[in-house]
Design an enzyme around this catalytic site. Structure first.
Site, PDB file in Angstrom:
ATOM      1  N   ASN A  90       0.855  -1.183   0.000  1.00  0.00           N
ATOM      2  CA  ASN A  90       0.000   0.000   0.000  1.00  0.00           C
ATOM      3  C   ASN A  90       0.894   1.237   0.000  1.00  0.00           C
ATOM      4  OD1 ASN A  90      -2.082  -1.870   0.660  1.00  0.00           O
ATOM      5  ND2 ASN A  90      -3.154  -0.238   1.716  1.00  0.00           N
TER       6      ASN A  90
HETATM    7 CA    CA Z   1      -7.341  -1.841   3.680  1.00  0.00          CA
END
Ligand code: CA
Ligand code: CTP
Length: 228
Positions: free
Chosen positions: A34
């Site tokens: 991420n």
């Molecule tokens: Ca998430």
């Protein structure tokens, strides 16, 4: 790990903070992650330390220096982050600021090679454990105060309130991370604090100031708990 207790409203309190992304290996040279600089989570660890807490910071891979006076445990994957968090209990407060990868893949032992035909590999995903939800449901080991973030790009407050209920945490900081806000990698953050008592809009703040504000709120909440 021993350190002279710093004075402050959180002296004698233990805090656990997660920060940064996690990396989920695809093969020895590739990973899924991420977006996260770790700036907000690291600033929270520093702010809690400044108020006297004994802080364990469980961090995914980031390009930041360790905050002074904080015990830092570096991990790569979501599963490693969860194990490090469990090992850091008991704690009075947990703040989950990490951008944990929601899925992992079965990592190949060797580098996946391109083929002459140009056929792309396909990946099959498995959901990672939810660290915030696990800490929120940790039974007798549950920190008295569990705080999460909700990174959203639309319907920020609705999604965040639903997340607070779903994960069983006490507070959630709704965080608008749509690209126009420049939150990722930037130095400023716009947060809304959602508690059982309702929602509070915070002004756009430097991540260090947002962290100090949160640490202050945590100190008040834990002191109120102790007095009750
Ligand atoms: Ca998430
Ligand atoms: N979180 C966590 N472990 C996970 C996923 C999320 O601890 N496996 C935590 C984050 O640190 C954050 C909160 O849960 O405090 C919300 O993360 P977010 O990605 O916004 O929510 P998700 O529940 O993963 O939902 P989605 O990504 O689908 O919006």
């Amino acid at each position: 790990f021993a350190r002279a207790a710093a004075p402050g409203p959180l002296a004698g309190r233990r805090a656990l903070v997660t920060s940064g992304p996690t990396h989920e290996a695809i093969d020895p040279v590739r990973y899924i992650a991420n977006r996260s600089s770790g700036k907000q989570g690291h600033a929270i660890a520093a702010a809690l330390t400044a108020l006297g807490a004994e802080v364990t910071l469980v961090s995914g891979p980031v390009a930041l220096d360790d905050p002074d006076g904080v015990r830092v445990i570096r991990v790569e994957s979501a599963r490693e982050m969860l194990e490090a968090c469990r090992a850091a209990l008991p704690a009075d407060v947990a703040v989950c600021a990490a951008a944990v990868a929601d899925w992992r893949v079965e990592a190949a032992g060797q580098k996946i090679k391109k083929t002459a035909e140009g056929a792309a590999p396909s990946l099959s995903f498995t959901e990672n454990p939810d660290i915030l939800a696990t800490l929120s449901a940790a039974g007798p080991e549950r920190p008295a105060l569990v705080v999460g973030f909700a990174a959203e790009t639309e319907n920020v407050l609705d999604h965040a309130a639903a997340k607070r209920a779903r994960k069983g945490c006490d507070w959630i900081l709704a965080n608008d991370v749509s690209p126009a806000t420049g939150t990722f990698g930037g130095d400023r953050n716009t947060l809304h604090l959602i508690t059982a008592d309702g929602m509070e809009d915070w002004p756009t703040l430097d991540k260090a100031d947002a962290a100090a504000r949160l640490a202050d709120r945590i100190a008040h909440a834990l002191t109120a708990t102790a007095a009750a």
